[in-house]
Design a protein around this motif. Structure first.
Motif, PDB file in Angstrom:
ATOM      1  N   SER A  41       4.591   1.681   6.950  1.00  0.00           N
ATOM      2  CA  SER A  41       3.883   1.780   5.678  1.00  0.00           C
ATOM      3  C   SER A  41       4.835   1.696   4.501  1.00  0.00           C
ATOM      4  O   SER A  41       6.035   1.996   4.611  1.00  0.00           O
ATOM      5  CB  SER A  41       3.105   3.108   5.608  1.00  0.00           C
ATOM      6  OG  SER A  41       3.988   4.180   5.421  1.00  0.00           O
ATOM      7  N   ASN A  42       4.289   1.321   3.365  1.00  0.00           N
ATOM      8  CA  ASN A  42       5.055   1.256   2.146  1.00  0.00           C
ATOM      9  C   ASN A  42       5.639   2.612   1.801  1.00  0.00           C
ATOM     10  O   ASN A  42       6.771   2.729   1.322  1.00  0.00           O
ATOM     11  CB  ASN A  42       4.144   0.755   1.015  1.00  0.00           C
ATOM     12  CG  ASN A  42       4.870   0.724  -0.321  1.00  0.00           C
ATOM     13  OD1 ASN A  42       5.847   0.032  -0.461  1.00  0.00           O
ATOM     14  ND2 ASN A  42       4.377   1.484  -1.280  1.00  0.00           N
ATOM     15  N   ASN A  88       8.719   3.217   3.887  1.00  0.00           N
ATOM     16  CA  ASN A  88       9.823   2.416   3.385  1.00  0.00           C
ATOM     17  C   ASN A  88      10.462   3.058   2.163  1.00  0.00           C
ATOM     18  O   ASN A  88      11.678   3.149   2.036  1.00  0.00           O
ATOM     19  CB  ASN A  88       9.342   1.003   3.026  1.00  0.00           C
ATOM     20  CG  ASN A  88       9.073   0.175   4.270  1.00  0.00           C
ATOM     21  OD1 ASN A  88       9.656   0.411   5.311  1.00  0.00           O
ATOM     22  ND2 ASN A  88       8.190  -0.808   4.148  1.00  0.00           N
ATOM     23  N   LEU A 109      -7.574  -5.492   1.601  1.00  0.00           N
ATOM     24  CA  LEU A 109      -6.705  -5.074   2.702  1.00  0.00           C
ATOM     25  C   LEU A 109      -5.820  -6.209   3.188  1.00  0.00           C
ATOM     26  O   LEU A 109      -4.680  -5.986   3.621  1.00  0.00           O
ATOM     27  CB  LEU A 109      -7.556  -4.542   3.859  1.00  0.00           C
ATOM     28  CG  LEU A 109      -8.251  -3.198   3.641  1.00  0.00           C
ATOM     29  CD1 LEU A 109      -9.161  -2.866   4.820  1.00  0.00           C
ATOM     30  CD2 LEU A 109      -7.227  -2.083   3.434  1.00  0.00           C
ATOM     31  N   GLU A 110      -6.331  -7.419   3.105  1.00  0.00           N
ATOM     32  CA  GLU A 110      -5.555  -8.570   3.550  1.00  0.00           C
ATOM     33  C   GLU A 110      -4.476  -8.944   2.551  1.00  0.00           C
ATOM     34  O   GLU A 110      -3.346  -9.296   2.931  1.00  0.00           O
ATOM     35  CB  GLU A 110      -6.488  -9.767   3.767  1.00  0.00           C
ATOM     36  CG  GLU A 110      -5.781 -11.015   4.265  1.00  0.00           C
ATOM     37  CD  GLU A 110      -6.732 -12.179   4.474  1.00  0.00           C
ATOM     38  OE1 GLU A 110      -6.248 -13.276   4.838  1.00  0.00           O
ATOM     39  OE2 GLU A 110      -7.955 -12.011   4.276  1.00  0.00           O
ATOM     40  N   ALA A 111      -4.795  -8.833   1.264  1.00  0.00           N
ATOM     41  CA  ALA A 111      -3.890  -9.336   0.230  1.00  0.00           C
ATOM     42  C   ALA A 111      -2.846  -8.331  -0.223  1.00  0.00           C
ATOM     43  O   ALA A 111      -1.715  -8.707  -0.546  1.00  0.00           O
ATOM     44  CB  ALA A 111      -4.698  -9.802  -0.984  1.00  0.00           C
ATOM     45  N   GLN A 112      -3.199  -7.052  -0.244  1.00  0.00           N
ATOM     46  CA  GLN A 112      -2.321  -6.065  -0.880  1.00  0.00           C
ATOM     47  C   GLN A 112      -1.670  -5.174   0.171  1.00  0.00           C
ATOM     48  O   GLN A 112      -2.298  -4.287   0.745  1.00  0.00           O
ATOM     49  CB  GLN A 112      -3.102  -5.224  -1.896  1.00  0.00           C
ATOM     50  CG  GLN A 112      -2.186  -4.491  -2.855  1.00  0.00           C
ATOM     51  CD  GLN A 112      -2.867  -4.164  -4.171  1.00  0.00           C
ATOM     52  OE1 GLN A 112      -3.901  -4.747  -4.508  1.00  0.00           O
ATOM     53  NE2 GLN A 112      -2.287  -3.241  -4.923  1.00  0.00           N
ATOM     54  N   LYS A 113      -0.397  -5.391   0.385  1.00  0.00           N
ATOM     55  CA  LYS A 113       0.326  -4.710   1.468  1.00  0.00           C
ATOM     56  C   LYS A 113       0.970  -3.398   1.036  1.00  0.00           C
ATOM     57  O   LYS A 113       1.495  -2.663   1.878  1.00  0.00           O
ATOM     58  CB  LYS A 113       1.413  -5.635   2.033  1.00  0.00           C
ATOM     59  CG  LYS A 113       0.914  -7.010   2.474  1.00  0.00           C
ATOM     60  CD  LYS A 113      -0.167  -6.911   3.544  1.00  0.00           C
ATOM     61  CE  LYS A 113      -0.608  -8.307   4.002  1.00  0.00           C
ATOM     62  NZ  LYS A 113      -1.706  -8.244   4.994  1.00  0.00           N
ATOM     63  N   ASP A 114       0.946  -3.098  -0.265  1.00  0.00           N
ATOM     64  CA  ASP A 114       1.632  -1.893  -0.728  1.00  0.00           C
ATOM     65  C   ASP A 114       0.748  -0.647  -0.692  1.00  0.00           C
ATOM     66  O   ASP A 114       1.159   0.430  -1.119  1.00  0.00           O
ATOM     67  CB  ASP A 114       2.155  -2.108  -2.154  1.00  0.00           C
ATOM     68  CG  ASP A 114       1.041  -2.318  -3.172  1.00  0.00           C
ATOM     69  OD1 ASP A 114      -0.078  -2.714  -2.768  1.00  0.00           O
ATOM     70  OD2 ASP A 114       1.280  -2.092  -4.375  1.00  0.00           O
ATOM     71  N   ASP A 141      -0.869   2.617   0.611  1.00  0.00           N
ATOM     72  CA  ASP A 141      -0.584   3.664   1.594  1.00  0.00           C
ATOM     73  C   ASP A 141      -1.855   4.359   2.069  1.00  0.00           C
ATOM     74  O   ASP A 141      -1.984   4.705   3.237  1.00  0.00           O
ATOM     75  CB  ASP A 141       0.344   4.724   0.992  1.00  0.00           C
ATOM     76  CG  ASP A 141       1.688   4.170   0.591  1.00  0.00           C
ATOM     77  OD1 ASP A 141       2.282   3.436   1.400  1.00  0.00           O
ATOM     78  OD2 ASP A 141       2.150   4.470  -0.528  1.00  0.00           O
ATOM     79  N   LEU A 144      -5.069  -0.547  10.294  1.00  0.00           N
ATOM     80  CA  LEU A 144      -3.899  -1.099   9.615  1.00  0.00           C
ATOM     81  C   LEU A 144      -2.865  -0.021   9.304  1.00  0.00           C
ATOM     82  O   LEU A 144      -1.861  -0.287   8.636  1.00  0.00           O
ATOM     83  CB  LEU A 144      -4.327  -1.793   8.314  1.00  0.00           C
ATOM     84  CG  LEU A 144      -5.151  -3.073   8.470  1.00  0.00           C
ATOM     85  CD1 LEU A 144      -5.630  -3.564   7.105  1.00  0.00           C
ATOM     86  CD2 LEU A 144      -4.343  -4.152   9.180  1.00  0.00           C
ATOM     87  N   LYS A 171      -3.425   2.711   7.464  1.00  0.00           N
ATOM     88  CA  LYS A 171      -3.621   3.324   6.152  1.00  0.00           C
ATOM     89  C   LYS A 171      -4.238   4.717   6.306  1.00  0.00           C
ATOM     90  O   LYS A 171      -5.127   4.930   7.129  1.00  0.00           O
ATOM     91  CB  LYS A 171      -4.559   2.467   5.283  1.00  0.00           C
ATOM     92  CG  LYS A 171      -4.229   0.983   5.235  1.00  0.00           C
ATOM     93  CD  LYS A 171      -2.899   0.698   4.590  1.00  0.00           C
ATOM     94  CE  LYS A 171      -2.672  -0.809   4.468  1.00  0.00           C
ATOM     95  NZ  LYS A 171      -1.327  -1.121   3.928  1.00  0.00           N
TER      96      LYS A 171
END
Length: 449
Positions: free
Chosen positions: A2-3, A6, A103-108, A110, A131, A133
């Protein structure tokens, strides 16, 4: 990964570098970041990146509770007009109508706050959990027993994902008093519980509108329907009025049971019921009845005399206990516990608990606190748990069985006047198999959970 993790790893690396460098410099004092930033300072690396899905109603309140300490990075709602003020309040958050695209486009992201109409809770929460989250889902957790089981299963299989149902009374200090008093034997062995609410405060008992109306240009009606059967738009459905329709909401019991049934379910250590029986005003199976009365039986430790809980809504009230004296039964809602040595009453959300009669309350020597107090909002409790600071107080492992209990009362409306035997292990009504299809719903293509 997860962001948030990281960022946490990066923060640890930064601290290690700063510490090593500082030790090489004589006379330099190392100060914590909160000291460097001043009172109340929260380092960016300590913030959760939160997305809101369904932001016009309770979602707005949830996000406002999180905004002072977390980053609101994405907002998703099918109704631009209804959600407009929230979009304006968080201009830096990316905007979406379809949570799947978000959910597909924004990976940041949490963690996600889900406050859509009830019928979307399960599919959005499960997609986010798969995913990795964290998820905060408004009550009721889901609209079917199967979905509640599924979310509880996913939570168990993904222990690093922090979950919370939005029954905010579960974080109150008063809720803990109720538990402590009952555990202390303040009213003896509890034999029956009465639970009532002033809901519905939205329309119920309606027929499906026959006329087709064009949906407003600001509303994506197909996305609102989601997994529900296709139906022409009509202003009778949204905003807010969706809760009274079977396809979109869970009625009064689904709405307020999470706030009222919650406390006896928790304090008495209950599991889903062994029987349930319902009666109501006319029920057309399209919108929930104006009033209903549901009786649950729960297995007790001695497995001899089941504990009875009765639910009342739509203006129906329980028999007035003599201990209320000249005062009426509070119409706003509450819970009355009847024990072998007295009674306990509290209002909605577990607030203002008191023993009955008043003389008993006046003379009661309250026990020491045994349950830790939360000391923050229900939303903050979830966010802190996501960051590894404590645990969420209403995770899906707890909220799932609670929601299952409420939803069984709704399914019982389809066969009123019959005491239905529930087998929680096989997830089936043993004496009314014709009701078992109501434990799960068919999803429109493209919307399966």
């Amino acid at each position: 990964m997860s962001n948030l993790k990281n960022k946490a790893d990066q923060a640890v690396s930064r601290r290690g570098f700063v510490k090593a460098s500082s030790l090489a410099l004589a006379g330099v004092t190392i100060l914590p970041r909160h000291v460097l930033g001043g009172k109340g300072f929260i380092a960016p690396s300590d913030k959760l990146n939160v997305a809101g899905v369904g932001i016009g109603g309770m979602g707005k309140s949830n996000l406002n509770a999180l905004a002072p300490t977390e980053n609101i990075v994405a907002l998703c709602d099918v109704d631009e007009k209804y959600a407009g003020p929230v979009f304006e309040k968080y201009p830096n958050a990316k905007r979406y109508k379809d949570y799947r695209k978000m959910l597909e486009a924004q990976k940041d992201i949490d963690g996600i706050v889900v406050a859509t109409p009830d019928h979307l809770h399960g599919i959005i929460a499960s997609a986010a959990m798969k995913l990795g989250k964290h998820v905060y889902v408004q009550k009721p957790l889901t609209v079917t027993v199967w979905e509640s089981r599924e979310l509880a299963r996913l939570a168990k299989e993904n222990p690093k994902v922090v979950t919370q149902m939005g029954n905010q009374g579960h974080s109150n200090d008063d809720a803990r008093l109720i538990n402590e008093w009952i555990a202390d034997g303040a009213i003896g062995k509890v034999q029956e519980v009465h639970v009532w609410t002033n809901r519905p405060i939205w329309p119920q008992g309606m027929e499906v509108p026959k006329e087709a109306v064009d949906a407003p240009s600001t509303l994506d009606w197909e996305l609102f329907l989601g997994p529900a059967p296709h139906r022409a738009y009509n202003p009778a459905y949204t905003p807010f009025k969706w809760r009274g329709w079977v396809d979109y909401g869970a009625g009064a019991l689904g709405d307020m049971g999470a706030h009222l049934v919650d406390h006896p379910f928790w304090a008495l250590g209950l599991n889903p019921p062994i029987t349930v029986e319902a009666s109501s005003t006319p029920f057309n199976k399209q919108s929930y009845p104006v009033s209903s009365l549901v009786t649950f039986e729960f297995e007790t430790k001695d497995k001899k005399n089941p504990l009875t809980m009765t639910w009342y809504d739509g203006g129906i009230l329980p028999p007035k206990p003599i201990e209320f004296g000249d005062g009426p039964v509070p119409k706003g809602g509450g819970v009355l516990y009847v024990g072998t040595k007295g009674k306990l009453f509290h209002e909605t959300y577990g607030s203002k608990p008191r023993l009955l009669p008043q003389e008993k309350m006046d003379s009661y020597k309250k026990p020491a606190q045994t349950i830790p107090r939360v000391g923050m909002s229900h939303e903050r409790n979830w966010a802190e748990a996501c960051k590894g600071n404590g645990k969420a107080v209403s995770p899906f492992e707890y909220a799932g069985p609670l929601c299952e209990t409420m939803l069984l009362g709704i399914v019982a409306l389809y066969k009123q006047g019959t005491k239905l035997n529930w087998d929680t292990k096989t997830m089936a009504f043993t004496n009314a198999p014709e009701l078992n299809p109501y434990l799960k719903r068919e999803y429109r293509p493209g919307w399966a959970m």
